[in-house]
Design an enzyme around this catalytic site. Structure first.
Site, PDB file in Angstrom:
ATOM      1  N   SER A  96      59.652   2.828  76.491  1.00 21.24           N
ATOM      2  CA  SER A  96      58.223   3.042  76.242  1.00 21.24           C
ATOM      3  C   SER A  96      58.036   4.365  75.482  1.00 21.24           C
ATOM      4  O   SER A  96      58.597   4.528  74.408  1.00 21.24           O
ATOM      5  CB  SER A  96      57.462   3.010  77.571  1.00 21.24           C
ATOM      6  N   HIS A 229      56.243  -5.235  80.790  1.00 20.53           N
ATOM      7  CA  HIS A 229      56.572  -3.940  80.203  1.00 20.53           C
ATOM      8  C   HIS A 229      57.750  -3.283  80.917  1.00 20.53           C
ATOM      9  O   HIS A 229      58.562  -2.598  80.296  1.00 20.53           O
ATOM     10  CB  HIS A 229      55.349  -3.030  80.256  1.00 20.53           C
TER      11      HIS A 229
END
Length: 258
Positions: A96, A229
């Protein structure tokens, strides 16, 4: 210089020192994340690969320091410390926000004596993709809602108000850094780039992940895992195996060119 000699600063952590490892993997955490997130990766890859985990300011043992609200500033500090590690080749892994920082670290290591094998970018759109989320501008409840939706935070944490007060400044600071980050479309690094994403990640559509190809002059590959995610939490063994495979392949390729 060995990692044991160099890891006296604030930025790098070595959970399983591996002096006989032939390569290093430097892991950069997500927004709100800390070096300890990569303890399982370090344990799994040791002793073949020595894992160094980056500790950003504003969390855990650096909680008393102000957060850096700039990807470029974070990259400057990490690259500075890595600049002394020239005895073994290293690869970068970032998840991320960490993928954006890792990309900027790779740019800064270009032309130095650090033998950079490649970059593994996880759960992140290409550097030139604009990320327009306003998470950093939300109130505390809004930030907590974002963390819940991404499912990367231990659910028990949301019931501990004291811990929440401790982590929220770091999360807000990191999201500020992410929102401010900009990279021009033509910026490229020389080393290979491998991208890992979850097939149900709401932040990283496959087309955005594919655009990492435009930021490297080296080899490129994309692997999609089941999950959102934080797919890597649920697929830890598979992800660690994929990381080990890429580091091994890159190391072998580098050895052939010597």
């Amino acid at each position: 210089m060995s990692s044991a000699a160099h890891l006296t600063g604030l930025w790098l952590r070595s959970f399983h020192p591996s002096p006989k490892a032939t390569a290093r993997l430097v892991c950069l955490p997500h927004a709100g994340g800390s070096a300890s997130y990569f303890f399982p990766v370090s344990k799994a890859l040791s002793p073949d690969v020595e894992v160094l985990a980056v500790q950003y300011p504003g969390r855990q043992d650096r909680r008393g320091e102000p957060c850096l609200e700039s990807v470029d500033e974070l990259a400057d500090h990490v690259a500075r410390d890595l600049g002394a590690l020239t005895d073994r080749p290293l690869a970068l892994f970032g998840h991320s926000m960490g993928a954006s920082v890792a990309f900027e670290v790779a740019r800064r290591l270009a032309g130095t004596d650090v033998p950079l094998l490649g970059l593994i970018a996880s759960g992140r759109s290409a550097p030139s993709s604009t990320w327009g989320a306003d998470v950093h501008l939300r109130d505390d409840a809004g930030i907590l809602r974002e963390l819940r939706e991404l499912s990367g935070t231990d659910a028990r944490l949301f019931d501990d108000e004291e811990l929440l007060r401790m982590i929220l400044p770091a999360v807000r600071g990191d999201y500020t850094a992410v929102a401010r980050y900009r990279c021009a479309p033509g910026v490229r690094i020389a080393c290979p780039v491998s991208v890992l994403v979850g097939d149900a990640d709401p932040q990283v559509p496959p087309a955005q992940a594919e655009r990492w190809r435009d930021h490297t002059d080296g080899a490129f590959d994309l692997r999609v895992f089941p999950g959102g995610h934080f797919y890597l939490n649920e697929r830890a063994d598979e992800v660690t195996a994929a990381i080990a495979d890429r580091v091994a392949r890159w190391s072998a390729a580098a050895a052939r060119t010597v």
